[in-house]
Design a protein around this motif. Sequence first.
Motif: not given
Length: 445
Positions: A390-413
């Motif tokens: 659950l990522e908090c972004k008061a305004k629209n942002g890239n949420a880079k860490s979240l995108q990284t985690v979602l792209k690598h299911h094999e590592h972060y599940h």
Amino acid sequence: MYKRKIDDILLKWKNRTDHKPLVIKGCRQCGKTSSVLAFAKKHYQHVVYLDFHEHREYKAFFDGALEVDTLTLSISAGIKGAKFVAGKTCLVLDEIQDCPSARSSLKFFKLDGRYDVICTGSLLGVNGYKTKEELKEETKASVPVGFEQTITMYPMDFEEWLWANGIEQQHVDYLRDCLQKEKPVNEGIHQRMRELLLLYVVVGGMPDAVKTFQETNNINDVQEVQRGIIETYKSDMLKYALQEDKSRIRECFDSIPTQLSRENKKFTYSIIRSHARSNQYRGSLQWIEDAGIIKRCYNLSITELPLEGNADKESFKVYMADIGLLVCMLEEGTAWSIMQGNLLSYKGAIYENLVADMLGKMGRKLYYFRKESGLELDFIIRYHGECCPLECKAKNGNAKSLQTVLKHHEHYHVYHAFKVGDYNIGRNGPLLTLPSYMVFLLTDY
């Protein structure tokens, strides 16, 4: 009186056959006594009320034998109007931590079964921080394991705040339906909820602060009430802590805004005092947590269930349990900025603490995920049986860490995630964006 969720809990408790004496824990001034007394007066013919904090002399009723007939005889003789009638009397023991032998008596009340007993305690979680006399008294007493039911009460949560401000159940049900169907909230309702959220950040959930706001509509008056509550907490630190720990507990508490104002919000003991070590302050921080004033958010070693089993107990953030009290502790003008829609100050600390407030008052334990590489997810929750960031972004942002985690299911599940901020509902693949005011609806585990 405000509608509180504990009202339904109390009614279910009373209607349960063979129920045990009830012990309600919670931080001071979160509304325990008001709710219990209102419930007792509504559902019982007779209410006997003992406040051990205001009337230390009431402890004498429990100095001798703890048989129910002896206790009721003493109490009815010592308190004008106290009447014990089988099945029609509720005995309310307030601030029971100040009378350990009264808590021991719960076993006898349970075995006797003629009278219902409800207890409240602001510092029941605090152990090992009492005077020698109090420790001696506590040693003689015993917690009636198996003869009491214990629940935790929190300051008013966001849903209770909505009720207090005229939002009806049909509106909450509508929001829940929008979440389940992932459809945008009607613009009129959306704007009203945004306004109420900003007010909640400033006012928080302490009933006296909420009452003051509704009576005066003046944030300065609200913050005066909040400062009084904070001073009460500090007084408790002086009263209930051992002499050698008093200053350390205060130092830990006073450091919280500074801890949260850093980019990396991991709680660092050296922020409290230069060269401070964890073994010097660990117990002091535990005292504040046990008193219900703060909530810890633990770093996870991996993003997998079970969350508690993967938590690193030595790496954590600390949030105030009530967002309004945090804002009151910050510099002058912060409340005004928030009212203008600015939740970005203090490096996101206000926004993160808002989400921690909402999750914590749901009874959820708090977790986050951070790696040495800098990848960080603000919160991790269990949702629909999955590990969900659950990522908090008061305004629209890239949420880079979240995108990284979602792209690598094999590592972060991780297969699904939430991003909450100042926008409406929308989905982008595995990422569901939600308006911040909807966090309280994430109740499914």
